[in-house]
Design a protein around this motif. Sequence first.
Motif, PDB file in Angstrom:
ATOM      1  N   THR A 282      71.940   0.122  41.616  1.00  0.00           N
ATOM      2  CA  THR A 282      71.589   1.108  42.644  1.00  0.00           C
ATOM      3  C   THR A 282      72.392   2.382  42.480  1.00  0.00           C
ATOM      4  O   THR A 282      71.863   3.501  42.542  1.00  0.00           O
ATOM      5  CB  THR A 282      71.827   0.521  44.042  1.00  0.00           C
ATOM      6  OG1 THR A 282      71.043  -0.656  44.208  1.00  0.00           O
ATOM      7  CG2 THR A 282      71.475   1.526  45.125  1.00  0.00           C
ATOM      8  N   LEU A 283      73.694   2.224  42.250  1.00  0.00           N
ATOM      9  CA  LEU A 283      74.588   3.370  42.092  1.00  0.00           C
ATOM     10  C   LEU A 283      74.159   4.258  40.933  1.00  0.00           C
ATOM     11  O   LEU A 283      74.196   5.494  41.025  1.00  0.00           O
ATOM     12  CB  LEU A 283      76.021   2.873  41.877  1.00  0.00           C
ATOM     13  CG  LEU A 283      77.098   3.943  41.672  1.00  0.00           C
ATOM     14  CD1 LEU A 283      77.292   4.757  42.943  1.00  0.00           C
ATOM     15  CD2 LEU A 283      78.407   3.297  41.235  1.00  0.00           C
ATOM     16  N   LEU A 284      73.727   3.637  39.837  1.00  0.00           N
ATOM     17  CA  LEU A 284      73.398   4.386  38.630  1.00  0.00           C
ATOM     18  C   LEU A 284      71.986   4.971  38.635  1.00  0.00           C
ATOM     19  O   LEU A 284      71.705   5.917  37.900  1.00  0.00           O
ATOM     20  CB  LEU A 284      73.564   3.483  37.407  1.00  0.00           C
ATOM     21  CG  LEU A 284      74.983   2.966  37.131  1.00  0.00           C
ATOM     22  CD1 LEU A 284      74.974   2.025  35.934  1.00  0.00           C
ATOM     23  CD2 LEU A 284      75.955   4.112  36.917  1.00  0.00           C
ATOM     24  N   VAL A 285      71.094   4.421  39.466  1.00  0.00           N
ATOM     25  CA  VAL A 285      69.683   4.824  39.404  1.00  0.00           C
ATOM     26  C   VAL A 285      69.229   5.580  40.656  1.00  0.00           C
ATOM     27  O   VAL A 285      68.561   6.623  40.557  1.00  0.00           O
ATOM     28  CB  VAL A 285      68.770   3.595  39.175  1.00  0.00           C
ATOM     29  CG1 VAL A 285      67.304   3.993  39.245  1.00  0.00           C
ATOM     30  CG2 VAL A 285      69.099   2.932  37.849  1.00  0.00           C
ATOM     31  N   LEU A 286      69.589   5.068  41.836  1.00  0.00           N
ATOM     32  CA  LEU A 286      68.990   5.599  43.060  1.00  0.00           C
ATOM     33  C   LEU A 286      69.608   6.898  43.569  1.00  0.00           C
ATOM     34  O   LEU A 286      69.240   7.372  44.645  1.00  0.00           O
ATOM     35  CB  LEU A 286      69.033   4.540  44.172  1.00  0.00           C
ATOM     36  CG  LEU A 286      67.996   3.423  44.044  1.00  0.00           C
ATOM     37  CD1 LEU A 286      68.001   2.544  45.278  1.00  0.00           C
ATOM     38  CD2 LEU A 286      66.599   3.985  43.820  1.00  0.00           C
ATOM     39  N   TRP A 287      70.528   7.485  42.802  1.00  0.00           N
ATOM     40  CA  TRP A 287      70.981   8.833  43.157  1.00  0.00           C
ATOM     41  C   TRP A 287      69.894   9.860  42.825  1.00  0.00           C
ATOM     42  O   TRP A 287      69.886  10.967  43.376  1.00  0.00           O
ATOM     43  CB  TRP A 287      72.262   9.194  42.392  1.00  0.00           C
ATOM     44  CG  TRP A 287      72.083   9.265  40.912  1.00  0.00           C
ATOM     45  CD1 TRP A 287      72.259   8.266  40.011  1.00  0.00           C
ATOM     46  CD2 TRP A 287      71.660  10.414  40.149  1.00  0.00           C
ATOM     47  NE1 TRP A 287      71.971   8.704  38.729  1.00  0.00           N
ATOM     48  CE2 TRP A 287      71.599  10.011  38.786  1.00  0.00           C
ATOM     49  CE3 TRP A 287      71.313  11.724  40.478  1.00  0.00           C
ATOM     50  CZ2 TRP A 287      71.219  10.886  37.772  1.00  0.00           C
ATOM     51  CZ3 TRP A 287      70.928  12.590  39.472  1.00  0.00           C
ATOM     52  CH2 TRP A 287      70.895  12.185  38.134  1.00  0.00           C
ATOM     53  N   ILE A 288      68.983   9.482  41.933  1.00  0.00           N
ATOM     54  CA  ILE A 288      67.959  10.429  41.464  1.00  0.00           C
ATOM     55  C   ILE A 288      67.093  10.972  42.602  1.00  0.00           C
ATOM     56  O   ILE A 288      66.799  12.177  42.646  1.00  0.00           O
ATOM     57  CB  ILE A 288      67.088   9.773  40.370  1.00  0.00           C
ATOM     58  CG1 ILE A 288      67.951   9.408  39.164  1.00  0.00           C
ATOM     59  CG2 ILE A 288      65.943  10.677  39.955  1.00  0.00           C
ATOM     60  CD1 ILE A 288      67.219   8.611  38.092  1.00  0.00           C
ATOM     61  N   PRO A 289      66.651  10.128  43.563  1.00  0.00           N
ATOM     62  CA  PRO A 289      65.830  10.680  44.652  1.00  0.00           C
ATOM     63  C   PRO A 289      66.578  11.635  45.579  1.00  0.00           C
ATOM     64  O   PRO A 289      65.929  12.423  46.281  1.00  0.00           O
ATOM     65  CB  PRO A 289      65.384   9.435  45.429  1.00  0.00           C
ATOM     66  CG  PRO A 289      65.503   8.306  44.466  1.00  0.00           C
ATOM     67  CD  PRO A 289      66.669   8.658  43.602  1.00  0.00           C
ATOM     68  N   VAL A 290      67.917  11.583  45.607  1.00  0.00           N
ATOM     69  CA  VAL A 290      68.667  12.422  46.549  1.00  0.00           C
ATOM     70  C   VAL A 290      68.394  13.909  46.320  1.00  0.00           C
ATOM     71  O   VAL A 290      68.015  14.627  47.255  1.00  0.00           O
ATOM     72  CB  VAL A 290      70.179  12.103  46.476  1.00  0.00           C
ATOM     73  CG1 VAL A 290      70.963  13.081  47.357  1.00  0.00           C
ATOM     74  CG2 VAL A 290      70.448  10.665  46.915  1.00  0.00           C
TER      75      VAL A 290
ATOM     76  N   LEU B  88      65.894  15.183  44.713  1.00  0.00           N
ATOM     77  CA  LEU B  88      64.450  15.400  44.871  1.00  0.00           C
ATOM     78  C   LEU B  88      64.080  15.524  46.345  1.00  0.00           C
ATOM     79  O   LEU B  88      63.279  16.397  46.724  1.00  0.00           O
ATOM     80  CB  LEU B  88      63.674  14.247  44.226  1.00  0.00           C
ATOM     81  CG  LEU B  88      63.803  14.113  42.700  1.00  0.00           C
ATOM     82  CD1 LEU B  88      63.024  12.902  42.211  1.00  0.00           C
ATOM     83  CD2 LEU B  88      63.305  15.386  42.011  1.00  0.00           C
ATOM     84  N   LEU B  89      64.651  14.676  47.183  1.00  0.00           N
ATOM     85  CA  LEU B  89      64.394  14.768  48.626  1.00  0.00           C
ATOM     86  C   LEU B  89      64.889  16.095  49.183  1.00  0.00           C
ATOM     87  O   LEU B  89      64.274  16.675  50.085  1.00  0.00           O
ATOM     88  CB  LEU B  89      65.075  13.602  49.353  1.00  0.00           C
ATOM     89  CG  LEU B  89      64.498  12.208  49.094  1.00  0.00           C
ATOM     90  CD1 LEU B  89      65.376  11.142  49.747  1.00  0.00           C
ATOM     91  CD2 LEU B  89      63.082  12.108  49.629  1.00  0.00           C
TER      92      LEU B  89
ATOM     93  N   ASP C  76      62.589  19.348  50.596  1.00  0.00           N
ATOM     94  CA  ASP C  76      62.916  19.514  52.016  1.00  0.00           C
ATOM     95  C   ASP C  76      62.487  18.302  52.862  1.00  0.00           C
ATOM     96  O   ASP C  76      62.181  18.438  54.037  1.00  0.00           O
ATOM     97  CB  ASP C  76      62.256  20.788  52.570  1.00  0.00           C
ATOM     98  CG  ASP C  76      62.978  21.295  53.811  1.00  0.00           C
ATOM     99  OD1 ASP C  76      64.205  21.079  53.906  1.00  0.00           O
ATOM    100  OD2 ASP C  76      62.313  21.876  54.682  1.00  0.00           O
ATOM    101  N   ILE C  77      62.471  17.137  52.239  1.00  0.00           N
ATOM    102  CA  ILE C  77      62.160  15.914  52.985  1.00  0.00           C
ATOM    103  C   ILE C  77      63.405  15.415  53.696  1.00  0.00           C
ATOM    104  O   ILE C  77      63.358  15.029  54.867  1.00  0.00           O
ATOM    105  CB  ILE C  77      61.624  14.826  52.020  1.00  0.00           C
ATOM    106  CG1 ILE C  77      60.329  15.306  51.367  1.00  0.00           C
ATOM    107  CG2 ILE C  77      61.403  13.511  52.763  1.00  0.00           C
ATOM    108  CD1 ILE C  77      59.807  14.362  50.302  1.00  0.00           C
TER     109      ILE C  77
END
Length: 405
Positions: A297-305, A307-308, A312-313
């Motif tokens: 999670t630490l290595l992959v799920l930073w990517i959407p931050v 992008l969001l 402006d989501i």
Amino acid sequence: MPSTGHQPVVRLGGTPALGLFVASLFAFVAETQLSQYVQADLGFRQPFLIFYIVHSSFTILFPLHLLYLHITSQHSVRSLWASVLHTLRRQLSQASSATTAKPNFPTWRFCRFLAVLTTGLTLPGLLWFIAVTLAPVTDVTALWNTNAFFAYVFSVVISGGKWDVRRLVPVTIATAGVLAVVYGGSTVPGDTSDAVRGSSVAADTHRGAPLVGDLLTLVASMIYAAYQVLYKIYVALPNDPEVQSDTLYSPLSLADSSVEDLEDPVEEPLLVTEEIIHPLPFGLYPNFWTSAIGLCTLLVLWIPVPLLDAFDIEPFEMPRTALTYGVIAGIALTGAIFNAGFMVLLGAWGPIVTSVGSLLTIVLVFVSDAIFGGAVETVTIWSVLGCGSIVAAFAILAYDLTKER
């Protein structure tokens, strides 16, 4: 029945499992209350960021467990690590490796398992996050908590087992109890392992597609239920109590040893042979997987931050006060405790008992809201009956798990 030479298995896992269960329940309540506080009272409305922080915090569980065992036992970190790798190799090795005395570590198979587990634990939470912006919170909460029912259905369907009224009835009672609590005047959040799902921020969001939101929640619930069942079948160790007494679950075939070698009771004294500890200390194996999920999670799920933020989501912002940092740290800590306990109990109790037991968090959050949150007006006869039904259903399943069959 002829004796097998083993002591009777304590199917609830003994004091460690029961203590972990209680700690997990209270950790979830604390996580929920802190999540509401940081977003509603402190104004830090970053649900995905909190979600990312909580799941990434799982990374520390296995190192901390290793350190604890190193300090409190005669085992070295090296022997503990070697034992975990040995167990993983035996669990994950392909049958074709069975002819070798010590097959190579199945790295690719491990990575695939880790990707599936991370997706199974993450995707339902993300779908939930989307759903609460589209459908009423009451609907989302009720539909999410049907995962206990789906866990039983998938257990039977995937394993090809028979329907058991001793389980079907309690699971149905618990599901009905959830509906009574949710629609009986209570506003407690759903049973989840994520800080996102404890948020009250979505309660004020415009919902323009309730059907879509309900369908997303239903899909999330089914994925989460399937994750629990598949974890039990393919990842949990075969020396977990329910595997020995329950034909619903068929663990992965072992590569280089007989099943008898791993079927020792949970509380059997540890045996150390050539730096390999057998069986592993309680909770160490599931904590390894939980930490691996956290690292992924630490290595992959930073990517959407970003992008969001770009769309402006969820505009990114850092906490502005020390109190906010402290509360987020508390959410991460309690979230890690809850999820670690959940993973351990999935192996010890199986998905049916664990998922119904997790519904007790609804009861605890309901009580804490009524006592500490000033939500006494939410207490109705239906919510009380619903809480009682959940408690009764778990008691029935726990009793069935402990008695001899």
